[in-house]
Design an enzyme around this catalytic site. Structure first.
Site, PDB file in Angstrom:
ATOM      1  N   ARG A  78      -0.980   0.373   2.394  1.00 26.73           N
ATOM      2  CA  ARG A  78      -0.317   0.996   1.250  1.00 26.73           C
ATOM      3  C   ARG A  78       0.359   2.288   1.713  1.00 26.73           C
ATOM      4  O   ARG A  78      -0.286   3.149   2.303  1.00 26.73           O
ATOM      5  CB  ARG A  78      -1.344   1.319   0.155  1.00 26.73           C
ATOM      6  CG  ARG A  78      -0.720   2.098  -0.983  1.00 26.73           C
ATOM      7  CD  ARG A  78      -1.692   2.441  -2.114  1.00 26.73           C
ATOM      8  NE  ARG A  78      -0.964   3.226  -3.096  1.00 26.73           N
ATOM      9  CZ  ARG A  78      -1.362   4.389  -3.605  1.00 26.73           C
ATOM     10  NH1 ARG A  78      -2.531   4.893  -3.265  1.00 26.73           N
ATOM     11  NH2 ARG A  78      -0.597   5.036  -4.457  1.00 26.73           N
ATOM     12  N   HIS A 123       5.190   8.658  -4.942  1.00 25.78           N
ATOM     13  CA  HIS A 123       3.944   9.384  -4.658  1.00 25.78           C
ATOM     14  C   HIS A 123       4.312  10.872  -4.603  1.00 25.78           C
ATOM     15  O   HIS A 123       4.136  11.538  -3.580  1.00 25.78           O
ATOM     16  CB  HIS A 123       3.314   8.884  -3.357  1.00 25.78           C
ATOM     17  CG  HIS A 123       1.846   9.196  -3.215  1.00 25.78           C
ATOM     18  ND1 HIS A 123       0.886   8.241  -2.989  1.00 25.78           N
ATOM     19  CD2 HIS A 123       1.163  10.361  -3.276  1.00 25.78           C
ATOM     20  CE1 HIS A 123      -0.315   8.807  -2.895  1.00 25.78           C
ATOM     21  NE2 HIS A 123      -0.167  10.100  -3.066  1.00 25.78           N
ATOM     22  N   GLU A 168      -0.695   8.196  -9.642  1.00 24.99           N
ATOM     23  CA  GLU A 168      -1.393   9.269 -10.361  1.00 24.99           C
ATOM     24  C   GLU A 168      -0.497  10.163 -11.209  1.00 24.99           C
ATOM     25  O   GLU A 168      -0.304  11.343 -10.900  1.00 24.99           O
ATOM     26  CB  GLU A 168      -2.164  10.136  -9.362  1.00 24.99           C
ATOM     27  CG  GLU A 168      -3.135   9.360  -8.512  1.00 24.99           C
ATOM     28  CD  GLU A 168      -3.997  10.260  -7.625  1.00 24.99           C
ATOM     29  OE1 GLU A 168      -3.681  11.455  -7.488  1.00 24.99           O
ATOM     30  OE2 GLU A 168      -4.998   9.768  -7.098  1.00 24.99           O
ATOM     31  N   ASN A 302      -7.509   4.920  -8.246  1.00 22.45           N
ATOM     32  CA  ASN A 302      -7.926   5.860  -7.209  1.00 22.45           C
ATOM     33  C   ASN A 302      -9.202   6.529  -7.676  1.00 22.45           C
ATOM     34  O   ASN A 302      -9.234   7.158  -8.737  1.00 22.45           O
ATOM     35  CB  ASN A 302      -6.863   6.943  -6.992  1.00 22.45           C
ATOM     36  CG  ASN A 302      -5.607   6.395  -6.339  1.00 22.45           C
ATOM     37  OD1 ASN A 302      -5.558   5.221  -5.948  1.00 22.45           O
ATOM     38  ND2 ASN A 302      -4.594   7.225  -6.219  1.00 22.45           N
ATOM     39  N   TYR A 304     -12.420   9.049  -6.507  1.00 16.89           N
ATOM     40  CA  TYR A 304     -13.006   9.971  -5.523  1.00 16.89           C
ATOM     41  C   TYR A 304     -14.384  10.465  -5.942  1.00 16.89           C
ATOM     42  O   TYR A 304     -15.288  10.580  -5.134  1.00 16.89           O
ATOM     43  CB  TYR A 304     -12.076  11.159  -5.283  1.00 16.89           C
ATOM     44  CG  TYR A 304     -10.862  10.759  -4.475  1.00 16.89           C
ATOM     45  CD1 TYR A 304     -10.890  10.811  -3.099  1.00 16.89           C
ATOM     46  CD2 TYR A 304      -9.723  10.266  -5.102  1.00 16.89           C
ATOM     47  CE1 TYR A 304      -9.799  10.401  -2.346  1.00 16.89           C
ATOM     48  CE2 TYR A 304      -8.625   9.860  -4.355  1.00 16.89           C
ATOM     49  CZ  TYR A 304      -8.675   9.925  -2.979  1.00 16.89           C
ATOM     50  OH  TYR A 304      -7.604   9.505  -2.235  1.00 16.89           O
ATOM     51  N   GLU A 361      -7.083   3.812  -3.671  1.00 17.47           N
ATOM     52  CA  GLU A 361      -7.556   4.932  -2.846  1.00 17.47           C
ATOM     53  C   GLU A 361      -9.033   5.164  -3.114  1.00 17.47           C
ATOM     54  O   GLU A 361      -9.478   5.148  -4.264  1.00 17.47           O
ATOM     55  CB  GLU A 361      -6.837   6.246  -3.178  1.00 17.47           C
ATOM     56  CG  GLU A 361      -5.426   6.342  -2.683  1.00 17.47           C
ATOM     57  CD  GLU A 361      -4.744   7.649  -3.097  1.00 17.47           C
ATOM     58  OE1 GLU A 361      -5.433   8.672  -3.264  1.00 17.47           O
ATOM     59  OE2 GLU A 361      -3.514   7.612  -3.261  1.00 17.47           O
TER      60      GLU A 361
HETATM   61  C1  PNW Z   1      -5.108  11.762  -4.534  1.00 19.21           C
HETATM   62  N1  PNW Z   1      -8.692  14.673  -9.092  1.00 19.21           N
HETATM   63  O1  PNW Z   1      -5.003  12.906  -5.316  1.00 19.21           O
HETATM   64  C2  PNW Z   1      -3.707  11.494  -3.991  1.00 19.21           C
HETATM   65  O2  PNW Z   1      -3.183  10.267  -4.406  1.00 19.21           O
HETATM   66  C3  PNW Z   1      -3.603  11.632  -2.510  1.00 19.21           C
HETATM   67  O3  PNW Z   1      -2.257  11.842  -2.165  1.00 19.21           O
HETATM   68  C4  PNW Z   1      -4.510  12.742  -2.036  1.00 19.21           C
HETATM   69  O4  PNW Z   1      -4.324  13.061  -0.694  1.00 19.21           O
HETATM   70  C5  PNW Z   1      -5.931  12.300  -2.295  1.00 19.21           C
HETATM   71  O5  PNW Z   1      -6.126  11.945  -3.637  1.00 19.21           O
HETATM   72  C6  PNW Z   1      -6.984  13.332  -1.919  1.00 19.21           C
HETATM   73  O6  PNW Z   1      -6.835  14.480  -2.696  1.00 19.21           O
HETATM   74  C7  PNW Z   1      -5.989  13.309  -6.214  1.00 19.21           C
HETATM   75  O7  PNW Z   1      -8.592  15.834  -9.517  1.00 19.21           O
HETATM   76  C8  PNW Z   1      -5.831  14.547  -6.804  1.00 19.21           C
HETATM   77  O8  PNW Z   1      -9.570  13.902  -9.531  1.00 19.21           O
HETATM   78  C9  PNW Z   1      -6.702  14.995  -7.752  1.00 19.21           C
HETATM   79  C10 PNW Z   1      -7.786  14.206  -8.121  1.00 19.21           C
HETATM   80  C11 PNW Z   1      -7.956  12.969  -7.542  1.00 19.21           C
HETATM   81  C12 PNW Z   1      -7.058  12.527  -6.580  1.00 19.21           C
END
Ligand code: PNW
Length: 454
Positions: A78, A123, A168, A302, A304, A361
């Site tokens: 991707r 992006h 996002e 995505n 995290y 992601e």
């Molecule tokens: C993503 N949150 O951003 C992006 O898609 C990527 O480009 C980035 O490098 C990656 O996560 C790591 O940061 C995020 O606040 C930004 O939950 C903010 C959040 C999650 C993902």
């Protein structure tokens, strides 16, 4: 279920990047400036005043990078296109051929090695020329995006079969217009941020038929960053704040996409808090919602961490219920909470008619660097990915139709407002020499993929 029982043929094992974070070559071959060039070149916006001028110089190192992707053994990659490489100002009527050529070679090389390209159109690095005419607050920009989607799918539609319109939208709308840590860097402009969310969603809906028309038998979706929101304590203050977070973070996007309506409760709350007034929402109409809710083939997720929400406006002695316990943190200070991925996937299945989910992601920032033998022992990253993949499989067992997993990221790169200080890669990058060294997590992922695919 264990992984060997998974439908071996179909599952997408992948790795992800984005253009501005890795390409560099910011003024090469006719590329115009993007909003991220403008933002990062302004002192104080990015940690250490880093910028993406060179980044990983993937624009010149792409062959070596594809070799590494091949070595990793993923079947899918991707990446995103740099919009201003194609339309340097955004409004041109002709494409910049050199931009097209770069991606053409990239895509053809990937395919020749049996790696499926998964292409993200936006992006975040939109042409600065479009920001100058209002950026995502301008409805005209939705048409420019649609035109861009048309040209790209016309050029690559015969070979690219997986399309993501936006990555996002919350980050563009909320982080760009409320928190001010991404372009254009406005703070507390809630009215504009809702308008931006709307125009992003609208342009997504407008682009879908163009892509489908140009790329037969392909799949089209959008990628959202979604978190399960949990109150920091059982107090009513934290619960209320958590509900508000869920509305502006998750439901603002999921409701119009899947239920053809905006969450009224969010708008009521924004008015109560005097963050917007009635006029701010005059742009919303039913025809737009019809377009926004155009059905897609998959939802990109995505994930995290979970969001643990505390109401910081209430003093601690008034808001004194015990706080929930948090797990370990990554070097970015994000909590490691794999169970949240399971919860999220099940919530999506229960509450929305999402037919297919791809985890576009999932990853973590740990800044382990090479030891004297040039080995990068990033066991915490391995544990992070393993535990999230386990939770994904649990969700699949419960009937969630999840068809792919993309590790973020192929290599350490420009981590937006954090510059080069946060490393998410499976490959370590020396930002002075641009040397790439696979971390232990790279070899771990390689082994995992080969064990399920063979
Ligand atoms: C993503 N949150 O951003 C992006 O898609 C990527 O480009 C980035 O490098 C990656 O996560 C790591 O940061 C995020 O606040 C930004 O939950 C903010 C959040 C999650 C993902």
């Amino acid at each position: 279920m264990n992984m060997n029982e998974l439908d071996k043929k179909g599952f997408m094992w992948g790795v992800a990047t984005s253009s501005y974070q890795i390409e560099g070559a910011y003024d090469t071959d006719g590329r115009g400036p993007s909003v991220w060039d403008t933002f990062s070149h302004k002192k104080g916006n990015v940690k250490n005043n880093d910028n993406g001028d060179t980044a990983c110089n993937h624009y010149n190192f792409w062959e070596e990078d594809i070799e590494l992707i091949k070595k990793l053994g993923v079947n899918s990659y991707r990446f995103s296109l740099s919009w201003p490489r194609i339309f340097p100002k955004g409004t041109e009527k002709k494409v910049n051929q050199k931009g097209i050529d770069f991606y053409q070679t990239l895509i053809d090389t990937l395919l020749s090695k049996g790696i499926d390209p998964v292409l993200t159109l936006n992006h975040w690095d939109m042409p600065q020329g479009l920001e100058d005419i209002g950026g995502w607050t301008s409805r005209n920009v939705t048409e420019e995006f649609t035109r861009y989607a048309y040209y790209i799918s016309k050029h690559f539609g015969d070979r690219v079969k997986n399309w993501i319109t936006h990555n996002e939208p919350w980050c563009i709308s909320h982080l760009g217009y409320v928190q001010g840590i991404k372009p254009p860097g406005l703070k507390n402009a809630w009215g504009k941020s809702i308008l931006v969310a709307h125009n992003l969603l609208l342009s997504h809906g407008l682009a879908i038929p163009e892509i489908r028309n140009n790329s037969k038998n392909s799949k089209v979706g959008i990628t959202l960053n979604l978190n399960t929101a949990e109150p920091a304590s059982e107090s009513k203050y934290d619960k209320e704040e958590c509900n508000f977070y869920d509305l502006q973070f998750n439901k603002l996007y999921l409701e119009p996409l899947y239920n053809k309506k905006y969450p009224e409760e969010l708008f009521k709350e924004l008015k109560n808090r005097k963050l917007i007034n009635d006029n701010d929402l005059s742009f919303i109409n039913n025809d737009d919602l019809k377009i926004i809710s155009t059905s897609t083939d998959f939802l990109g997720v995505n994930y995290y961490s979970r969001a643990v929400i505390r109401n910081n406006d209430i003093s601690e002695n008034k808001n004194d219920e015990p706080l929930i316990e948090l797990g370990d943190k990554t070097d970015f200070d994000w909590e490691v909470y794999p169970k949240g991925l399971f919860n999220l996937l099940l919530q999506l299945k229960e509450n929305y008619s999402v037919n297919e989910i791809i985890i576009t992601e999932n990853g973590c920032s740990y800044n382990d660097s090479p030891n004297e033998n040039l080995e990068i022992k990033d066991q915490r990253r391995i544990d992070y990915h393993q535990s999230h993949i386990d939770q994904m499989f649990k969700a699949i067992e419960q009937g969630v139709n999840c068809t792919g997993y993309f590790a973020w990221s192929l290599m350490d790169n420009f981590e937006w407002a954090q510059g080069y200080s946060q490393r998410f890669g499976l490959i370590w990058v020396d930002f002075k020499t641009l040397e790439r060294i696979p971390k232990n997590s790279f070899y771990w992922y390689q082994k995992l993929i080969s064990s399920v695919e063979n």
